[in-house]
Design a protein around this motif. Structure first.
Motif, PDB file in Angstrom:
ATOM      1  N   TRP A 180     -12.947   6.603  -4.851  1.00  0.00           N
ATOM      2  CA  TRP A 180     -11.655   6.347  -4.755  1.00  0.00           C
ATOM      3  C   TRP A 180     -11.527   4.718  -4.358  1.00  0.00           C
ATOM      4  O   TRP A 180     -12.061   4.477  -3.290  1.00  0.00           O
ATOM      5  CB  TRP A 180     -11.081   7.262  -3.876  1.00  0.00           C
ATOM      6  CG  TRP A 180      -9.514   7.069  -3.563  1.00  0.00           C
ATOM      7  CD1 TRP A 180      -8.598   7.613  -4.383  1.00  0.00           C
ATOM      8  CD2 TRP A 180      -8.855   6.026  -2.811  1.00  0.00           C
ATOM      9  NE1 TRP A 180      -7.348   7.382  -3.938  1.00  0.00           N
ATOM     10  CE2 TRP A 180      -7.329   6.394  -3.359  1.00  0.00           C
ATOM     11  CE3 TRP A 180      -9.224   5.127  -1.783  1.00  0.00           C
ATOM     12  CZ2 TRP A 180      -6.358   5.397  -2.562  1.00  0.00           C
ATOM     13  CZ3 TRP A 180      -8.136   4.504  -1.312  1.00  0.00           C
ATOM     14  CH2 TRP A 180      -6.955   4.367  -1.644  1.00  0.00           C
ATOM     15  N   ASN A 193       2.205   3.118  -2.232  1.00  0.00           N
ATOM     16  CA  ASN A 193       1.896   4.178  -3.150  1.00  0.00           C
ATOM     17  C   ASN A 193       0.357   4.754  -2.909  1.00  0.00           C
ATOM     18  O   ASN A 193      -0.088   5.826  -3.713  1.00  0.00           O
ATOM     19  CB  ASN A 193       1.944   3.812  -4.484  1.00  0.00           C
ATOM     20  CG  ASN A 193       3.389   3.420  -4.732  1.00  0.00           C
ATOM     21  OD1 ASN A 193       4.199   4.188  -4.488  1.00  0.00           O
ATOM     22  ND2 ASN A 193       3.645   2.493  -5.594  1.00  0.00           N
ATOM     23  N   GLU A 194      -0.304   4.442  -1.962  1.00  0.00           N
ATOM     24  CA  GLU A 194      -1.503   4.881  -1.938  1.00  0.00           C
ATOM     25  C   GLU A 194      -1.575   5.999  -0.864  1.00  0.00           C
ATOM     26  O   GLU A 194      -0.997   6.226   0.130  1.00  0.00           O
ATOM     27  CB  GLU A 194      -2.439   3.818  -1.289  1.00  0.00           C
ATOM     28  CG  GLU A 194      -2.535   2.494  -2.098  1.00  0.00           C
ATOM     29  CD  GLU A 194      -3.296   2.630  -3.533  1.00  0.00           C
ATOM     30  OE1 GLU A 194      -3.693   3.746  -3.706  1.00  0.00           O
ATOM     31  OE2 GLU A 194      -3.192   1.721  -4.209  1.00  0.00           O
ATOM     32  N   ASP A 195      -2.604   7.017  -0.913  1.00  0.00           N
ATOM     33  CA  ASP A 195      -2.940   8.054  -0.129  1.00  0.00           C
ATOM     34  C   ASP A 195      -3.586   7.573   1.217  1.00  0.00           C
ATOM     35  O   ASP A 195      -4.664   7.090   1.364  1.00  0.00           O
ATOM     36  CB  ASP A 195      -3.961   9.036  -0.852  1.00  0.00           C
ATOM     37  CG  ASP A 195      -4.282  10.332  -0.099  1.00  0.00           C
ATOM     38  OD1 ASP A 195      -4.094  10.149   1.379  1.00  0.00           O
ATOM     39  OD2 ASP A 195      -4.716  11.239  -0.564  1.00  0.00           O
ATOM     40  N   PRO A 197      -8.081   1.570  -3.701  1.00  0.00           N
ATOM     41  CA  PRO A 197      -6.564   1.230  -3.974  1.00  0.00           C
ATOM     42  C   PRO A 197      -6.426   0.719  -5.504  1.00  0.00           C
ATOM     43  O   PRO A 197      -7.222  -0.121  -5.863  1.00  0.00           O
ATOM     44  CB  PRO A 197      -6.340   0.491  -2.775  1.00  0.00           C
ATOM     45  CG  PRO A 197      -7.513   0.489  -1.856  1.00  0.00           C
ATOM     46  CD  PRO A 197      -8.560   1.076  -2.588  1.00  0.00           C
ATOM     47  N   GLN A 198      -5.401   0.968  -5.948  1.00  0.00           N
ATOM     48  CA  GLN A 198      -5.080   0.190  -7.236  1.00  0.00           C
ATOM     49  C   GLN A 198      -5.050  -1.328  -7.228  1.00  0.00           C
ATOM     50  O   GLN A 198      -5.682  -1.906  -8.060  1.00  0.00           O
ATOM     51  CB  GLN A 198      -3.431   0.704  -7.590  1.00  0.00           C
ATOM     52  CG  GLN A 198      -3.247   2.043  -8.291  1.00  0.00           C
ATOM     53  CD  GLN A 198      -4.385   2.151  -9.473  1.00  0.00           C
ATOM     54  OE1 GLN A 198      -4.629   1.550 -10.424  1.00  0.00           O
ATOM     55  NE2 GLN A 198      -5.132   3.365  -9.306  1.00  0.00           N
ATOM     56  N   TRP A 204     -10.720  -6.604   2.292  1.00  0.00           N
ATOM     57  CA  TRP A 204     -11.543  -5.485   1.444  1.00  0.00           C
ATOM     58  C   TRP A 204     -12.782  -6.324   0.968  1.00  0.00           C
ATOM     59  O   TRP A 204     -13.243  -5.649   0.095  1.00  0.00           O
ATOM     60  CB  TRP A 204     -10.490  -5.190   0.543  1.00  0.00           C
ATOM     61  CG  TRP A 204      -9.527  -4.064   1.015  1.00  0.00           C
ATOM     62  CD1 TRP A 204      -9.316  -3.582   2.051  1.00  0.00           C
ATOM     63  CD2 TRP A 204      -8.345  -3.696   0.164  1.00  0.00           C
ATOM     64  NE1 TRP A 204      -8.015  -2.725   2.161  1.00  0.00           N
ATOM     65  CE2 TRP A 204      -7.681  -2.913   0.874  1.00  0.00           C
ATOM     66  CE3 TRP A 204      -7.805  -4.095  -1.248  1.00  0.00           C
ATOM     67  CZ2 TRP A 204      -6.506  -2.206   0.390  1.00  0.00           C
ATOM     68  CZ3 TRP A 204      -6.677  -3.465  -1.677  1.00  0.00           C
ATOM     69  CH2 TRP A 204      -5.947  -2.680  -0.757  1.00  0.00           C
ATOM     70  N   LYS A 249      -7.042   8.837   2.313  1.00  0.00           N
ATOM     71  CA  LYS A 249      -8.078   8.202   1.262  1.00  0.00           C
ATOM     72  C   LYS A 249      -8.234   6.577   1.687  1.00  0.00           C
ATOM     73  O   LYS A 249      -9.292   6.056   1.602  1.00  0.00           O
ATOM     74  CB  LYS A 249      -7.837   8.273  -0.157  1.00  0.00           C
ATOM     75  CG  LYS A 249      -8.078   9.793  -0.512  1.00  0.00           C
ATOM     76  CD  LYS A 249      -8.054  10.070  -2.019  1.00  0.00           C
ATOM     77  CE  LYS A 249      -8.496  11.340  -2.187  1.00  0.00           C
ATOM     78  NZ  LYS A 249      -7.996  12.149  -3.339  1.00  0.00           N
ATOM     79  N   LEU A 250      -7.203   6.121   1.814  1.00  0.00           N
ATOM     80  CA  LEU A 250      -7.298   4.633   2.312  1.00  0.00           C
ATOM     81  C   LEU A 250      -7.913   4.290   3.497  1.00  0.00           C
ATOM     82  O   LEU A 250      -8.659   3.279   3.442  1.00  0.00           O
ATOM     83  CB  LEU A 250      -5.752   4.074   2.283  1.00  0.00           C
ATOM     84  CG  LEU A 250      -5.575   2.478   2.678  1.00  0.00           C
ATOM     85  CD1 LEU A 250      -6.246   1.685   1.361  1.00  0.00           C
ATOM     86  CD2 LEU A 250      -4.152   2.325   2.632  1.00  0.00           C
ATOM     87  N   TYR A 252      -7.159  -3.167  -5.231  1.00  0.00           N
ATOM     88  CA  TYR A 252      -8.417  -3.470  -5.125  1.00  0.00           C
ATOM     89  C   TYR A 252      -8.930  -3.371  -6.698  1.00  0.00           C
ATOM     90  O   TYR A 252      -9.790  -4.438  -7.116  1.00  0.00           O
ATOM     91  CB  TYR A 252      -9.158  -2.369  -4.256  1.00  0.00           C
ATOM     92  CG  TYR A 252     -10.554  -2.605  -4.095  1.00  0.00           C
ATOM     93  CD1 TYR A 252     -11.157  -3.515  -3.215  1.00  0.00           C
ATOM     94  CD2 TYR A 252     -11.566  -2.043  -5.123  1.00  0.00           C
ATOM     95  CE1 TYR A 252     -12.681  -3.726  -2.907  1.00  0.00           C
ATOM     96  CE2 TYR A 252     -13.169  -2.112  -4.854  1.00  0.00           C
ATOM     97  CZ  TYR A 252     -13.525  -3.011  -3.852  1.00  0.00           C
ATOM     98  OH  TYR A 252     -14.843  -3.141  -3.770  1.00  0.00           O
ATOM     99  N   LEU A 310       0.713  -1.208   0.069  1.00  0.00           N
ATOM    100  CA  LEU A 310      -0.021   0.019  -0.121  1.00  0.00           C
ATOM    101  C   LEU A 310       0.870   1.324  -0.020  1.00  0.00           C
ATOM    102  O   LEU A 310       0.381   2.292   0.241  1.00  0.00           O
ATOM    103  CB  LEU A 310      -1.005  -0.037   1.118  1.00  0.00           C
ATOM    104  CG  LEU A 310      -2.046  -1.101   1.141  1.00  0.00           C
ATOM    105  CD1 LEU A 310      -2.528  -1.298   2.515  1.00  0.00           C
ATOM    106  CD2 LEU A 310      -2.824  -1.068   0.213  1.00  0.00           C
TER     107      LEU A 310
END
Lengths: 126, 331
Positions: free
Chosen positions: B45, B21-23, B47-48, B234, B26-27, B50, B19
């Protein structure tokens, strides 16, 4: 090498193994734009959004919508709307609606008069 | 029926690498939403990882529906009797409809239907291995309608509790329609099993040939990687492959045995103490061989799809209206 099939229809096509290799890939938009489909189950009920179909024209969108979304149960009418004609609020705006359930002054249950009436009636009897 | 993989907050650190690279803000919002039991909608929004996994899952499911229509479609003209022919035709149409519903759900994640079909035809995407085996007799069709659809229903009911809104909506409609598939399959299966000695022999032969592909259906036992744990958290992966296989055996083996039919695995039994089914491991090497393209019918299945796409192209193009352009559907 010829593909041997149990299916007589496939046999008749005389596939060779090279048929398994991709020829020309599909190009963008070849399977048409989408329409949002609304379905009315019974007279007197709301049409409800049920999904999309891909179609070249509104008429064909209706034909596909019938095949796709009217396969079971009752249907009285279908609507289709081009997806690019739908305007929607953005997910960031979800907060706008967050306090609505708190606005109980808009709800009938916020108004309770029975107790007051009972109290009044009692006071009159005395 | 939720998965049994639980992750405590202390263990959460293990996901850092996946994770990075995730904000983080927002995550956190995304995860809170899933924890509250809310669904994720296409324009949220996410995650990539997901997006990628949900897309891959729905896309493979869609491919399985259109390829899955082929073994049964073959038998429409030869179905015994008008009623069975009507039922089979309706079922095959349903399956194609399910593919359409699933492609629509996958499209909301930003991959067009053309891209998905191209990947299928190029052999880049997977579909359920079970459809790479031939339906040699009418008994195979009865077995598919009953036991393959039963597996599909367990899979779909499990996934219908997942977190991605469009997939959940598509699955609700699909599960509703599949109930008929299972019933008509069971009906055809019982008709043979309670029929003449020749009919019984036919269904027994089908069971003997299909038992291994059925045991392969839910996939090999999961390697519970960090990746798997995150997808479970998730609500993308809702149960392990072995959990689903256990539910399947529990519901359907008794329905086979009650008809006096046998299954070609002497080790198959339910342990009365643990309540778990025991079985011999199916040949997982064969499973991987078939999934990588070398099954009995992989070549034929894709050749038929290619032929259909190529021969339908002229009419799609003739109907094309260039003034209307494609936008990603909303829901």
């Amino acid at each position: 090498m010829k593909i041997i099939s149990l299916d007589p229809r496939v046999e008749r096509l005389e596939f060779r193994e090279e048929h398994w290799q991709p020829q020309r890939p599909l190009t963008a938009g070849e399977q048409w734009p989408t329409y949002e489909v609304f379905h009315m189950k019974k007279r007197g009920t709301q049409p409800v959004h049920v999904g999309i179909v891909h179609a070249p024209t509104p008429e064909m969108a209706l034909a596909f919508a019938k095949e796709q979304y009217a396969r079971r149960g009752t249907t009285v009418r279908l609507w289709v709307v081009p997806s690019d004609q739908v305007y929607a609020t953005s997910p960031e705006d979800e907060a706008i609606f967050a306090t609505t359930p708190e606005k109980i002054h808009r709800e009938p249950f916020a108004y309770k008069v029975k107790e007051k009436i009972e109290r009044y009636k009692k006071s009159q009897k005395k | 029926m939720y998965g049994t993989i639980h992750i405590s907050e202390e263990e959460y650190g293990q996901f850092a690498e996946l994770l990075k690279n995730e904000d983080p803000e927002k995550l956190a919002e995304f995860e809170d939403r899933i924890q509250r039991g809310e669904k994720i909608e296409p324009d949220d929004w996410m995650p990539q990882l997901y997006r990628r996994q949900v897309l891959r899952m729905i896309e493979q499911h869609a491919h399985s529906e259109i390829i899955g229509a082929l073994p049964e479609g073959t038998w429409i003209t030869r179905a015994p009797g008008f009623r069975r022919k009507m039922a089979l035709m309706a079922k095959v149409q349903d399956e194609i409809g399910h593919a359409q519903l699933l492609y629509s759900a996958a499209e909301t994640l930003g991959k067009t239907r053309e891209e998905m079909i191209n990947d299928l035809l190029a052999g880049k995407s997977k579909y359920s291995n079970v459809f790479n085996y031939p339906a040699k007799t009418w008994a195979d069709v009865a077995l598919i309608g009953f036991l393959v659809d039963a597996g599909a229903i367990i899979n779909q009911v499990t996934n219908a509790k997942g977190s991605y809104g469009p997939y959940v909506r598509a699955l609700e409609r699909i599960c509703y329609e599949e109930a008929f598939h299972l019933k008509q399959g069971h009906d055809a299966f019982v008709a043979l099993a309670t029929g003449t000695p020749a009919q019984r022999a036919m269904i027994q032969d089908a069971l003997n040939r299909w038992w291994q592909p059925l045991m392969h259906f839910f996939g090999p036992p999961d390697n519970i990687s960090t990746h798997t744990k995150l997808l479970t958290r998730w609500k993308v992966k809702m149960a392990t492959n072995d959990e689903m296989r256990q539910w399947y055996l529990d519901q359907y083996v008794p329905k086979i045995w009650e008809l006096g039919l046998t299954l070609p695995d002497p080790a198959l039994r339910k342990d009365p103490e643990t309540g778990k089914w025991e079985y011999s491991d199916p040949d997982w090497d064969e499973f991987f061989r078939v999934i990588n393209g070398d099954g009995p019918l992989n070549k034929e299945r894709l050749a038929v799809r290619r032929w259909a796409e190529e021969h339908g192209r002229w009419i799609r193009q003739a109907l094309q209206k260039p003034e209307r352009s494609y936008v990603t559907p909303f829901a």
